[in-house]
Motif scaffolding. Structure first.
Motif, PDB file in Angstrom:
ATOM      1  N   THR A   1       0.838  -1.197   0.000  1.00  0.00           N
ATOM      2  CA  THR A   1       0.000   0.000   0.000  1.00  0.00           C
ATOM      3  C   THR A   1       0.875   1.249   0.000  1.00  0.00           C
ATOM      4  N   GLY A   2       0.244   2.411   0.067  1.00  0.00           N
ATOM      5  CA  GLY A   2       0.943   3.693   0.053  1.00  0.00           C
ATOM      6  C   GLY A   2       0.101   4.728   0.782  1.00  0.00           C
ATOM      7  N   GLY A   3       0.156   5.948   0.290  1.00  0.00           N
ATOM      8  CA  GLY A   3       0.402   6.574  -0.978  1.00  0.00           C
ATOM      9  C   GLY A   3      -0.077   5.779  -2.196  1.00  0.00           C
ATOM     10  N   ALA A   4       0.471   6.213  -3.318  1.00  0.00           N
ATOM     11  CA  ALA A   4       0.329   5.414  -4.530  1.00  0.00           C
ATOM     12  C   ALA A   4       1.582   4.556  -4.606  1.00  0.00           C
ATOM     13  N   PRO A   5       1.488   3.273  -4.290  1.00  0.00           N
ATOM     14  CA  PRO A   5       2.703   2.448  -4.225  1.00  0.00           C
ATOM     15  C   PRO A   5       3.460   2.415  -5.546  1.00  0.00           C
TER      16      PRO A   5
END
Length: 670
Positions: A422-426
Motif C-alpha cells: 500500500t501507500g500513498g500510490a505504491p
C-alpha cells in the motif's frame, strides 16, 4: 420541521405522535411515471413557508421578476406558525394564486378526526423527543383554531400530493417528502448520504424519466447530482437555512440562468438553482413575537433559528455535483482553524479507552500471522479527503530496496503467505517494479492497493500489463459509483479515469473469474458507518456492469479512521465528537476476534513495525528493550516471534463499529 444535522438524544417515550407517517401518506408509484401535467420556462418550487406571510410576498416578487412562462408550486407546509384562523385565511388567500400541493402540515389540518400522528412529520430517531413534542403542540394550536372553521379546512381538501412539470421539455417531479411518502425523509441530507439510497433514487429517476426531483420537508437544504438525475431539497422558504443568514431558500429550475443563486448546477440546457428568498426579516420577527411568547413551543424550538439561522453552512448542503455561487463562497464554509496532529491526539485521548472493552484473549495476536502489509511510501498523485496517512504529491517518504528485501526474507522465514502493498500510490516508489517482481516469485499471494488513476499517468501505464503477467491482486479505491460523489471525495476527473483503468484491467482478464483478482474499496464520504457490505457490493456490481460494462470480484466496505488528514478535518469542522459517538455507540464485540491486527503485521516506509496501517499513521510502533522494532530486527533473527501483544488506541473504535472494518472490508458477515 427539524433535521438530523445536529446530534439527537435517546428517546424517552414510546408514543407515535410526530414519529410516524399515516397510511394515506403513501404515494402511488404511478404518480411520477405519468406525463407532465403542465409546462413552463421557469419553475419555482417553494416548500416550507411555515406560515411566514412576508415570505409569501417575496415569492410573488421573485416570480414577477422573471420573463417567459413562470410557474410557482407551493409543495407543502405553507402553514405552521400562523397559529390563528385569521392568519391561516390570509395566507391561503395569497397562496391560492399559485399551484398548491399538500404537505404533512396540511394533511393533518384537513382531517375531521385526529388519528394520533401529531404534526405528521414522521421525525426520525435522531430528532430529540422534546423537539417532536413541541412540534405536535405547534400544530395542535393551529388545528384547534380551525376546528370551528370547516370552511377553512375545506380549502385544503383535494390538494394533490405530487406533480410532474415539463421545464424546457425536461421532466421535473415535485412532492413534499420523498417519492414514497408525503412526510418521508428519504430526501433528507442524512438519507442522501447513504450510497444505497443514492442508487435507489437514481434507478427510480431512470424508471420514471424524471430528470430533476424537487422536495422539501426536512427543513435542511440538500442537493446532489446522481447518475440518472438531480435531487434538490430546498429546506425552508420561510426560515433561514444557514448560519448568519436571514433569507429562505427556494428551488428554481429554468431554461435561463438565475439572476442570483446560492448554489446550483446545470444539466444540458436546464439550470437548477437554490435561490435566496429575501423577505422582510424585521417585520417577520415582530410578527412572530406578537404571536408566540418566549416560553411557547414555537419560540423555544425556532426563534433562535429565525433570528440568526441554524448551525448549518452552505457546504453542508452540497452532496456532489453542485457548486456555490461566487458571491457566497466566503460564507459557504464552516468557520474553522486547521487542526493539528496533536489536536486529533487530544480529541482521541478524551474518550473511554478502547482496550477496556476487550477480553484478555483479544489483546494478543494469533499464533501465526498470514498477512504482512507494507506501506512503501506516502508519495501520491492524489490527496484524498479521507486519507489517514496524509499521502500526497509533496510527500517524500519512500521505502528503499534494502527494506523490501528484508520484508521478503522475513515473510519466507515465517511462512507468511500474503504481501499487501500500500501507500500513498505504491506505484510511485522507484523500486516498486522490482518489489512486485521479486514478491511474485518468492511469495504466494501479492496484493497492490491502487488509486487507479495513477495508472493513466506517463511512466505508470505499463503496470496494468505487469500486474496481469505476475498475477498481482489489485485492490482499487472507488469511493462511489456516482461520478459527482466520487469526485467530491477524490478530485475532478478521477471517476472517469478510474473507470478507464478498470476497463483496461477487465481487458487483461481481471474481475472475470479467471484468477486475476480485482477488488474495489468503498470509504464513506461523510462521517458515517459504511452500509452492509453485501448489499453495497450488489449496488456496485449492478451499476458498473449495466452502465459501464465493468466487472470486479469483491467490494471491501471500510470505515474511515478518525486520524491523519481525515481526523484533522473532523476536528476542524466540529464533527469529531459526533463521529466518535457513532463509532462507540456501534461497538460490535463480535468483530473483535477478527480485527486485522490479530493476524497481520504492518511495516512502514522506514522499516519500523506496527500492528496495522492505522497504528502506523499515528506512530504507535512496536517496541522491545526500549527501542522501536523494525523489519531488520526480524531479518537479523529469524527465530524472533512475530506474535505479540497488540498496541491499541482510541482510533481502534473505527475497526469494531457496526459490521467491523479492516483493510479487507467488514469483519462480521450478515
Amino acid at each position: 420541521m427539524s433535521s438530523c444535522s445536529t446530534r439527537g438524544a435517546k428517546r424517552r417515550n414510546f408514543k407515535d405522535a410526530g414519529r410516524v407517517c399515516p397510511v394515506d401518506y403513501r404515494l402511488d408509484e404511478h404518480l411520477f411515471a405519468a406525463d407532465p401535467a403542465c409546462s413552463c420556462d421557469t419553475l419555482f418550487v417553494v416548500g416550507g413557508l411555515y406560515g411566514n406571510p412576508y415570505a409569501l410576498d417575496a415569492v410573488d416578487r421573485l416570480a414577477s421578476a422573471e420573463s417567459g412562462d413562470v410557474l410557482v408550486v407551493l409543495n407543502g407546509d405553507v402553514h405552521w406558525f400562523d397559529k390563528t384562523a385569521e392568519n391561516f385565511e390570509a395566507i391561503e388567500r395569497k397562496a391560492s394564486r399559485h399551484t398548491l400541493l399538500v404537505g404533512n402540515v396540511e394533511a393533518e389540518l384537513r382531517r375531521e378526526t385526529d388519528i394520533g400522528v401529531g404534526c405528521g412529520c414522521s421525525y426520525p430517531e435522531c430528532t430529540p423527543d422534546d423537539d417532536v413534542s413541541r412540534s405536535n403542540r405547534i400544530h395542535n394550536m393551529l388545528s384547534t383554531a380551525l376546528f370551528h372553521r370547516p370552511d377553512l379546512r375545506e380549502l385544503l381538501q383535494g390538494r394533490l400530493p405530487a406533480l410532474n412539470v415539463s421545464v424546457g421539455g425536461r421532466k421535473v417531479g415535485i412532492t413534499h417528502g420523498d417519492e414514497k411518502l408525503i412526510g418521508g425523509w428519504g430526501c433528507s441530507r442524512e438519507s442522501l448520504q447513504d450510497p444505497i439510497r443514492q442508487d435507489e433514487l437514481s434507478r427510480w429517476l431512470r424508471k420514471t424519466g424524471i430528470e430533476v426531483f424537487a422536495t422539501t420537508h426536512t427543513c435542511s437544504p440538500a442537493a446532489m447530482v446522481l447518475a440518472d438525475g438531480i435531487v434538490i431539497n430546498n429546506g425552508a422558504a420561510g426560515l433561514p437555512n444557514f448560519s448568519g443568514q436571514d433569507f429562505g431558500i427556494v428551488t428554481r429550475i429554468s431554461i435561463t440562468p438565475a439572476q442570483e443563486a446560492v448554489f446550483g448546477t446545470r444539466t444540458g440546457d436546464l439550470f437548477v438553482d437554490a435561490v435566496p428568498l429575501r423577505y422582510d426579516q424585521d417585520a417577520y420577527v415582530s410578527w412572530f413575537d406578537d404571536l408566540w411568547s418566549d416560553t411557547s413551543p414555537a419560540s423555544i424550538s425556532y426563534r433562535e433559528r429565525i433570528v440568526a439561522g441554524p448551525d448549518d453552512y452552505i457546504e453542508d448542503a452540497l452532496l456532489g455535483g453542485f457548486s456555490v455561487d461566487a458571491a457566497y463562497r466566503k460564507k459557504a464554509a464552516r468557520p474553522r482553524e486547521q487542526a493539528t496532529e496533536h489536536d486529533v491526539e487530544l480529541a482521541l485521548a478524551r474518550l473511554m479507552y478502547f482496550e477496556d472493552l476487550l477480553d484478555e484473549s483479544h489483546l494478543v495476536t494469533e499464533p501465526h500471522l498470514d498477512i504482512l502489509q507494507a506501506n512503501i511510501g506516502k508519495l501520491c498523485n492524489l490527496a484524498c479527503a479521507h486519507c489517514h496517512v496524509e499521502a500526497g504529491p509533496a510527500r517524500t517518504e519512500l521505502m528503499d530496496r534494502r527494506c523490501m528485501e528484508a520484508i521478503l526474507d522475513v515473510m519466507e522465514a515465517h511462512g507468511i503467505e500474503t504481501l499487501d502493498i500500500t501507500g500513498g500510490a505504491p506505484e510511485m516508489n522507484p523500486d516498486f517494479a522490482w518489489f512486485i517482481g521479486e514478491a511474485a516469485r518468492r511469495i504466494g499471494r501479492v496484493m497492490v492497493r491502487s488509486n487507479l488513476v495513477i495508472l493513466l499517468e506517463p511512466g505508470f501505464e505499463h503496470f496494468v500489463d505487469r500486474y496481469a503477467e505476475l498475477g498481482i491482486e489489485v485492490v482499487a479505491s472507488l469511493p462511489n459509483v456516482n461520478a459527482a460523489q466520487s469526485e467530491k471525495q477524490r478530485g475532478a476527473h478521477t471517476f472517469s479515469g478510474s473507470l478507464e483503468v478498470l476497463r483496461r484491467l477487465n481487458e487483461r482478464g481481471y474481475g472475470a473469474g479467471s484468477g486475476l483478482v480485482l477488488d474495489l474499496v468503498f470509504n464513506p464520504q461523510w462521517p458515517l458507518l459504511p452500509p452492509e457490505q453485501g448489499e453495497l457490493e450488489r449496488v456496485y456490481k449492478r451499476r458498473l456492469a449495466d452502465d459501464f460494462g465493468i466487472t470486479f470480484d469483491t467490494l471491501f466496505a471500510v470505515a474511515n479512521n478518525p486520524i491523519g488528514r481525515y481526523g484533522a478535518h473532523l476536528v476542524s469542522t466540529g464533527q469529531f465528537d459526533g463521529y466518535l459517538d457513532t463509532l462507540m455507540d456501534a461497538f460490535n464485540p463480535e468483530s473483535v476476534a477478527s480485527m486485522m491486527c490479530r493476524h497481520q503485521v504492518s511495516v512502514g516506509y522506514d522499516g519500523r513495525m506496527y500492528d496495522c496501517d492505522f497504528n502506523q499513521a499515528v506512530g504507535l510502533c512496536q517496541q522491545a528493550d526500549g527501542h522501536d522494532l523494525s523489519i531488520f530486527d526480524y531479518a537479523a533473527d529469524p527465530n524472533r516471534p512475530l506474535g505479540r501483544s497488540i498496541l491499541f488506541g482510541n482510533h481502534c473504535y473505527a475497526c469494531t463499529a457496526g459490521f467491523g472494518s479492516s483493510c479487507t472490508g467488514t469483519l462480521v458477515q450478515t
